[in-house]
Design a protein around this motif. Structure first.
Motif, PDB file in Angstrom:
ATOM      1  N   VAL A 142      43.682   3.627   9.064  1.00 49.95           N
ATOM      2  CA  VAL A 142      44.725   3.929  10.038  1.00 49.95           C
ATOM      3  C   VAL A 142      45.129   2.607  10.685  1.00 49.95           C
ATOM      4  CG1 VAL A 142      45.371   5.233  12.087  1.00 49.95           C
ATOM      5  CG2 VAL A 142      43.737   6.221  10.454  1.00 49.95           C
ATOM      6  N   ASN A 158      48.401   0.493  12.549  1.00 52.35           N
ATOM      7  CA  ASN A 158      49.730   0.526  13.167  1.00 52.35           C
ATOM      8  C   ASN A 158      50.330   1.937  13.158  1.00 52.35           C
ATOM      9  OD1 ASN A 158      51.725  -0.945  14.562  1.00 52.35           O
ATOM     10  ND2 ASN A 158      53.028  -1.002  12.743  1.00 52.35           N
ATOM     11  N   GLY A 159      49.491   2.916  13.377  1.00 53.04           N
ATOM     12  CA  GLY A 159      49.950   4.291  13.469  1.00 53.04           C
ATOM     13  C   GLY A 159      50.153   4.996  12.154  1.00 53.04           C
ATOM     14  N   GLU A 160      49.800   4.368  11.026  1.00 52.14           N
ATOM     15  CA  GLU A 160      50.036   4.964   9.718  1.00 52.14           C
ATOM     16  C   GLU A 160      48.752   5.029   8.899  1.00 52.14           C
ATOM     17  OE1 GLU A 160      53.009   2.627   7.847  1.00 52.14           O
ATOM     18  OE2 GLU A 160      54.638   3.348   9.135  1.00 52.14           O
ATOM     19  N   LEU A 161      48.669   6.045   8.044  1.00 50.55           N
ATOM     20  CA  LEU A 161      47.586   6.144   7.075  1.00 50.55           C
ATOM     21  C   LEU A 161      47.934   5.280   5.875  1.00 50.55           C
ATOM     22  CD1 LEU A 161      46.940   9.986   7.261  1.00 50.55           C
ATOM     23  CD2 LEU A 161      45.325   8.205   7.932  1.00 50.55           C
ATOM     24  N   VAL A 162      47.068   4.322   5.550  1.00 52.76           N
ATOM     25  CA  VAL A 162      47.362   3.388   4.465  1.00 52.76           C
ATOM     26  C   VAL A 162      46.112   3.154   3.637  1.00 52.76           C
ATOM     27  CG1 VAL A 162      49.228   2.219   5.699  1.00 52.76           C
ATOM     28  CG2 VAL A 162      46.871   1.406   5.959  1.00 52.76           C
ATOM     29  N   GLU A 187      43.531   9.326  13.340  1.00 53.29           N
ATOM     30  CA  GLU A 187      44.780   9.988  12.948  1.00 53.29           C
ATOM     31  C   GLU A 187      45.245  10.928  14.052  1.00 53.29           C
ATOM     32  OE1 GLU A 187      46.509  12.843   9.333  1.00 53.29           O
ATOM     33  OE2 GLU A 187      44.380  12.290   9.406  1.00 53.29           O
ATOM     34  N   GLN A 216      46.916   9.222  17.145  1.00 48.03           N
ATOM     35  CA  GLN A 216      48.236   8.595  17.031  1.00 48.03           C
ATOM     36  C   GLN A 216      49.320   9.395  17.745  1.00 48.03           C
ATOM     37  OE1 GLN A 216      48.192   5.472  15.897  1.00 48.03           O
ATOM     38  NE2 GLN A 216      45.998   5.944  15.604  1.00 48.03           N
ATOM     39  N   PRO A 232      51.750   3.015  18.361  1.00 44.51           N
ATOM     40  CA  PRO A 232      51.246   2.431  17.116  1.00 44.51           C
ATOM     41  C   PRO A 232      50.506   1.125  17.379  1.00 44.51           C
ATOM     42  CG  PRO A 232      53.506   3.181  16.839  1.00 44.51           C
ATOM     43  CD  PRO A 232      53.200   3.295  18.297  1.00 44.51           C
ATOM     44  N   ASN A 237      43.216   1.279  15.665  1.00 45.40           N
ATOM     45  CA  ASN A 237      43.253   1.084  14.220  1.00 45.40           C
ATOM     46  C   ASN A 237      41.850   1.247  13.649  1.00 45.40           C
ATOM     47  OD1 ASN A 237      46.138  -0.342  14.053  1.00 45.40           O
ATOM     48  ND2 ASN A 237      44.992  -1.263  15.749  1.00 45.40           N
TER      49      ASN A 237
END
Length: 477
Positions: free
Chosen positions: A9, A11-15, A190, A193, A198, A202
């Motif tokens: 996780v 910057n606010g995104e699942l990557v 998650e 968020q 964002p 993390n």
């Protein structure tokens, strides 16, 4: 074969990891792979810290009321989704479902709510004229970007202990969970968020190399770890090279001192529960018992009976107190410590792996150990309770303090004066009297000596995640 894949996780995104690399996550109740997680490298850590650094520019300027609202939102959402988190935590750790639902999730929610309120009650010296024509006051400010590393024994709880005070104080975070238990850390990040901008929180998954990169990275102004003494020393050494602030909650070897006026039956039952809960995988576990000669044999018999009545098994079995050890290495460690018992020790019960599938270990009691034995001096971190016979209060105190650890301890006696003497002289960050292991949000937890420094829980923890600034104004003619 992995049936699900976790992600970072950032910057606010699942990557996924930038390299696409993953590693296997095992179910400790079977020893089989059930998931894959990102094997994060330097690029992933760089990206997470860059996001946290950008986010601090605004999150660090938020008001306590805004941070309180965010933490209360996370708490309420975690409460609503508690059944989901219980299932995920249990799958990752092997913990019993029922006890996780009653003993961990509600407490974690309460910790968020406590720090939400504590964010609005930071204290400092009152403003005043400590020099003629000058007024001084104190500002408590967030430190900045924080690097955090959590352990596998309480992955969700330890994440909450770290992120709640850090966020309440206005910091941003890059956190790495243990490689064996990433599931609830990713899920909580998650969930958060929805309530945080964002980059404020993390999570990067990975192995020991990932953790080393997180600690050695130039961006964080503070690093915080809960883990082994070895890991804490490595973190402290790496942080020293860059003069980072360090917060360490490390191992323990809690002395449990039972005097001859204690309620033996009650003490044995309570100590067994506090020693075997979570398979003894707890830095504060009641696993090193020192007993007065007048009640030693009676206590050993009662503790052995309590151990034989304690069950370990699968998470959905409502009658078990604890589940599997976390991983194969931990099973080997616990087994080795018992296999190497000296000839003068007596194995009262247990002492073996349970079953051939998963990492289960029997509730174990060992008596007859001496102060310099490995099993007394070294944290076993498993469902093994040792018992020593002391001669008098002075020897009990000397043996209790006679390890490199200083995290927690307990005293069992009906003598109030003795309890107060022992509570003063025990060299441990927590002393319980006629109980062992309860925690509350309002009181601090943290140790001395090789158990580390810094506090979790309470307003003291919140202060650890702040810096103190003196401001002085001249107002003379």
């Amino acid at each position: 074969m992995a049936d699900q894949t976790f992600q970072n996780v950032v910057n606010g995104e699942l990557v996924a990891a930038a390299s696409g690399a993953t590693y296997d996550v095992e179910d400790p109740t079977t020893g089989e792979v059930y998931a894959a997680a990102p094997l994060s490298d330097a690029e992933d850590v760089d990206r997470a810290y860059a996001a946290a650094d950008r986010a601090f520019e605004t999150w660090g300027e938020t008001t306590p009321q805004e941070r309180m609202t965010a933490l209360l939102g996370i708490a309420d959402a975690l409460d609503r989704r508690s059944e989901e988190f219980v299932r995920v935590e249990s799958r990752d750790t092997g913990k019993p479902l029922g006890l996780t639902a009653t003993e961990e999730l509600p407490v974690g929610v309460d910790h968020f709510r406590f720090f939400a309120g504590a964010a609005r009650l930071l204290e400092g010296k009152s403003a005043g004229e400590y020099m003629a024509d000058h007024t001084s006051w104190i500002r408590r400010e967030p430190i900045g970007v924080i690097g955090q590393v959590t352990p596998w024994n309480y992955p969700l709880m330890m994440m909450i202990w770290k992120i709640a005070p850090a966020l309440a104080a206005g910091n941003t975070i890059v956190l790495k969970p243990s490689d064996t238990t990433p599931a609830t850390s990713v899920l909580l990040a998650e969930l958060a968020q929805e309530f945080l901008p964002p980059g404020v929180l993390n999570v990067v998954c990975g192995d020991r190399d990932t953790g080393r990169r997180l600690v050695e990275h130039p961006t964080p102004q503070m690093v915080s770890i809960t883990g082994s003494v070895r890991a804490g020393m490595e973190v402290a050494g790496a942080a020293a090279a860059d003069l980072k602030k360090v917060h360490l909650e490390l191992g323990g070897k809690a002395p449990v001192v039972v005097f001859d006026d204690a309620d033996v039956e009650r003490a044995a039952a309570a100590i067994a529960e506090a020693g075997y809960f979570n398979a003894g995988q707890d830095c504060t576990a009641a696993t090193r018992v020192l007993v007065a000669p007048g009640v030693h044999d009676e206590f050993v018999a009662a503790l052995t009976e309590a151990a034989r009545g304690t069950r370990t098994g699968l998470p959905d079995d409502e009658d078990v107190l604890y589940g599997a050890l976390n991983n194969a290495d931990q099973l080997a460690r616990v087994s080795g410590m018992v296999d190497r018992l000296p000839d003068h020790a007596t194995l009262q019960t247990g002492g073996a792996r349970q079953g051939e599938r998963g990492y289960f270990y029997e509730p174990t009691v060992v008596s007859g150990l001496r102060q310099d034995d490995e099993q007394v001096q070294t944290e076993i971190f498993g469902p093994v309770i040792t018992v020593q016979r002391f001669s008098d209060e002075a020897e009990a105190l000397r043996w209790a303090n006679g390890t490199k650890y200083g995290l927690s301890s307990s005293v069992w006696t009906a003598d109030h004066a003795r309890a107060l003497r022992m509570s003063k002289r025990l060299d441990f960050g927590v002393v319980w009297i006629n109980t062992h292991i309860p925690f509350v949000s309002e009181m601090p937890h943290g140790g001395f000596k090789h158990s580390g420094y810094g506090k979790d829980l309470s307003a003291y923890s919140l202060e650890d995640y702040t810096r103190v600034k003196h401001v002085m104004s001249y107002h003379g003619e």
